[in-house]
Design a protein around this motif. Structure first.
Motif, PDB file in Angstrom:
ATOM      1  N   ASP A 148       0.616  -1.191   0.097  1.00  0.00           N
ATOM      2  CA  ASP A 148       0.007  -0.184  -0.055  1.00  0.00           C
ATOM      3  C   ASP A 148       0.897   1.346   0.082  1.00  0.00           C
ATOM      4  N   VAL A 149       0.830   2.066  -1.052  1.00  0.00           N
ATOM      5  CA  VAL A 149       1.581   3.130  -1.344  1.00  0.00           C
ATOM      6  C   VAL A 149       1.398   4.390  -0.190  1.00  0.00           C
ATOM      7  N   PRO A 150       0.197   4.593   0.157  1.00  0.00           N
ATOM      8  CA  PRO A 150      -0.098   5.756   1.240  1.00  0.00           C
ATOM      9  C   PRO A 150       0.513   5.150   2.447  1.00  0.00           C
ATOM     10  N   LEU A 151       0.490   4.167   2.853  1.00  0.00           N
ATOM     11  CA  LEU A 151       1.046   3.492   4.014  1.00  0.00           C
ATOM     12  C   LEU A 151       2.465   3.557   3.851  1.00  0.00           C
ATOM     13  N   ARG A 152       3.047   3.204   2.911  1.00  0.00           N
ATOM     14  CA  ARG A 152       4.520   3.207   2.795  1.00  0.00           C
ATOM     15  C   ARG A 152       4.940   4.517   2.695  1.00  0.00           C
ATOM     16  N   TYR A 153       4.284   5.560   2.212  1.00  0.00           N
ATOM     17  CA  TYR A 153       4.667   7.034   2.392  1.00  0.00           C
ATOM     18  C   TYR A 153       4.592   7.357   3.568  1.00  0.00           C
ATOM     19  N   GLU A 154       3.535   7.338   4.193  1.00  0.00           N
ATOM     20  CA  GLU A 154       3.193   7.669   5.507  1.00  0.00           C
ATOM     21  C   GLU A 154       4.502   7.208   6.667  1.00  0.00           C
ATOM     22  N   ASN A 155       4.831   5.755   6.499  1.00  0.00           N
ATOM     23  CA  ASN A 155       5.643   5.381   7.248  1.00  0.00           C
ATOM     24  C   ASN A 155       7.066   6.207   7.036  1.00  0.00           C
ATOM     25  N   ALA A 156       7.455   6.631   5.720  1.00  0.00           N
ATOM     26  CA  ALA A 156       8.605   7.330   5.504  1.00  0.00           C
ATOM     27  C   ALA A 156       8.547   8.710   5.959  1.00  0.00           C
ATOM     28  N   ARG A 157       7.355   9.197   6.062  1.00  0.00           N
ATOM     29  CA  ARG A 157       7.094  10.640   6.376  1.00  0.00           C
ATOM     30  C   ARG A 157       7.140  10.655   7.892  1.00  0.00           C
ATOM     31  N   LEU A 158       6.759   9.808   8.464  1.00  0.00           N
ATOM     32  CA  LEU A 158       6.796   9.583  10.216  1.00  0.00           C
ATOM     33  C   LEU A 158       8.412   9.415  10.353  1.00  0.00           C
ATOM     34  N   HIS A 159       9.270   8.960   9.816  1.00  0.00           N
ATOM     35  CA  HIS A 159      10.678   8.838   9.996  1.00  0.00           C
ATOM     36  C   HIS A 159      11.042  10.384  10.104  1.00  0.00           C
ATOM     37  N   ILE A 160      10.677  11.103   9.069  1.00  0.00           N
ATOM     38  CA  ILE A 160      11.198  12.430   8.939  1.00  0.00           C
ATOM     39  C   ILE A 160      10.759  13.131  10.266  1.00  0.00           C
ATOM     40  N   VAL A 161       9.350  13.146  10.829  1.00  0.00           N
ATOM     41  CA  VAL A 161       8.863  13.541  11.767  1.00  0.00           C
ATOM     42  C   VAL A 161       9.662  13.187  13.183  1.00  0.00           C
ATOM     43  N   SER A 162      10.154  12.128  13.128  1.00  0.00           N
ATOM     44  CA  SER A 162      10.741  11.607  14.502  1.00  0.00           C
ATOM     45  C   SER A 162      12.258  11.876  14.310  1.00  0.00           C
ATOM     46  N   GLY A 163      12.901  12.404  13.356  1.00  0.00           N
ATOM     47  CA  GLY A 163      14.088  12.671  13.146  1.00  0.00           C
ATOM     48  C   GLY A 163      14.990  11.713  12.666  1.00  0.00           C
ATOM     49  N   ASP A 164      14.455  10.542  12.072  1.00  0.00           N
ATOM     50  CA  ASP A 164      15.231   9.454  11.561  1.00  0.00           C
ATOM     51  C   ASP A 164      15.314   9.802   9.882  1.00  0.00           C
ATOM     52  N   PHE A 165      16.292  10.795   9.673  1.00  0.00           N
ATOM     53  CA  PHE A 165      16.442  11.160   8.226  1.00  0.00           C
ATOM     54  C   PHE A 165      17.054  10.145   7.308  1.00  0.00           C
ATOM     55  N   ASP A 166      17.838   9.331   7.809  1.00  0.00           N
ATOM     56  CA  ASP A 166      18.498   8.406   6.899  1.00  0.00           C
ATOM     57  C   ASP A 166      17.597   7.318   6.510  1.00  0.00           C
ATOM     58  N   GLY A 167      16.757   6.797   7.667  1.00  0.00           N
ATOM     59  CA  GLY A 167      15.557   5.831   7.564  1.00  0.00           C
ATOM     60  C   GLY A 167      14.581   6.314   6.648  1.00  0.00           C
ATOM     61  N   ALA A 168      14.256   7.751   6.787  1.00  0.00           N
ATOM     62  CA  ALA A 168      13.288   8.110   5.808  1.00  0.00           C
ATOM     63  C   ALA A 168      13.837   8.159   4.571  1.00  0.00           C
ATOM     64  N   GLU A 169      15.044   8.610   4.143  1.00  0.00           N
ATOM     65  CA  GLU A 169      15.500   8.766   2.955  1.00  0.00           C
ATOM     66  C   GLU A 169      15.622   7.235   2.157  1.00  0.00           C
ATOM     67  N   LYS A 170      15.822   6.088   3.050  1.00  0.00           N
ATOM     68  CA  LYS A 170      15.921   4.746   2.182  1.00  0.00           C
ATOM     69  C   LYS A 170      14.311   4.417   2.058  1.00  0.00           C
ATOM     70  N   LEU A 171      13.416   4.788   2.880  1.00  0.00           N
ATOM     71  CA  LEU A 171      12.063   4.395   2.598  1.00  0.00           C
ATOM     72  C   LEU A 171      11.594   5.390   1.395  1.00  0.00           C
ATOM     73  N   PHE A 172      11.826   6.575   1.163  1.00  0.00           N
ATOM     74  CA  PHE A 172      11.361   7.075   0.176  1.00  0.00           C
ATOM     75  C   PHE A 172      12.382   6.781  -1.212  1.00  0.00           C
ATOM     76  N   ASP A 173      13.535   6.507  -1.068  1.00  0.00           N
ATOM     77  CA  ASP A 173      14.197   5.724  -2.030  1.00  0.00           C
ATOM     78  C   ASP A 173      13.405   4.451  -2.966  1.00  0.00           C
ATOM     79  N   ALA A 174      13.200   3.787  -1.714  1.00  0.00           N
ATOM     80  CA  ALA A 174      12.527   2.565  -2.167  1.00  0.00           C
ATOM     81  C   ALA A 174      11.227   2.715  -2.787  1.00  0.00           C
ATOM     82  N   LEU A 175      10.303   3.819  -2.565  1.00  0.00           N
ATOM     83  CA  LEU A 175       9.114   4.056  -3.277  1.00  0.00           C
ATOM     84  C   LEU A 175       9.552   4.517  -4.436  1.00  0.00           C
ATOM     85  N   LEU A 176      10.336   5.307  -4.547  1.00  0.00           N
ATOM     86  CA  LEU A 176      10.898   5.768  -6.158  1.00  0.00           C
ATOM     87  C   LEU A 176      11.357   4.571  -7.053  1.00  0.00           C
TER      88      LEU A 176
END
Length: 186
Positions: free
Chosen positions: A56-84
């Motif tokens: 599910d793309v919206p859940l994957r996107y939200e997961n990555a976005r929540l990583h940004i909110v929590s300050g985990d930029f490296d984790g968020a970047e990996k998740l967004f790269d996986a979406l792309l």
């Protein structure tokens, strides 16, 4: 009485988190917990949602976005790269630009100037060639605002000038360019 004010899926989730929820309901539950500044519970709702709906793309996107909110930029970047990298995801240009903008925000937060310089060009290519006018204007303004908020006025002006070249009569873009020049000179 508190449960009467909550969305139905949040009440059901609080009563039985192992119950059946569709992907949108998991998303809404996570959104509720984020608004309550309970990121652990938001992540848990997303984790449960992704275990039931891993594609599910919206859940994957939200997961990555929540990583940004929590300050985990490296984790968020990996998740967004996986979406792309997901061929099913890159079919919608607005979604791609949304992910590119989120990646740009990560690099802005990290003050990664080299990546930002690359993204100004890359985001513009997507915005200018793939999006409707309204979405393109909002995307230019959103990206420039992220740069502006981190005092990166020079890059914000670059983005806004690209938007101005495409939409020379848009007052929001013109006002934002002026604001950047004023702030940069202050």
């Amino acid at each position: 009485e508190e449960n009467n004010k909550l969305p139905d899926e949040v009440v059901r989730y609080k009563d039985n988190p192992d119950g059946f929820f569709d992907a949108e309901e998991y998303f809404n539950v996570a959104d509720y917990y984020e608004s309550e500044i309970d990121l652990d519970s938001a992540f848990e709702a997303i984790r449960r949602g992704l275990s039931a709906y891993p594609s599910d793309v919206p859940l994957r996107y939200e997961n990555a976005r929540l990583h940004i909110v929590s300050g985990d930029f490296d984790g968020a970047e990996k998740l967004f790269d996986a979406l792309l990298a997901d061929d099913d995801y890159v079919t919608d240009p607005a979604d791609v630009v949304s992910v590119l903008l989120m990646l740009a925000k990560i690099h802005i937060e990290q003050c990664d100037i080299k990546s930002i310089e690359h993204e100004v060009k890359h985001v513009d290519e997507w915005i200018s060639s793939k999006l409707s006018d309204d979405i393109a204007i909002d995307s230019y303004l959103d990206y420039a605002t992220s740069l502006y908020q981190c005092f990166m006025y020079k890059y914000a002006v670059k983005v806004l000038k690209k938007g101005h070249n495409r939409f020379p009569n848009n007052l929001q873009i013109l006002e934002s360019i002026i604001e950047c020049y004023v702030r940069d000179k202050a």
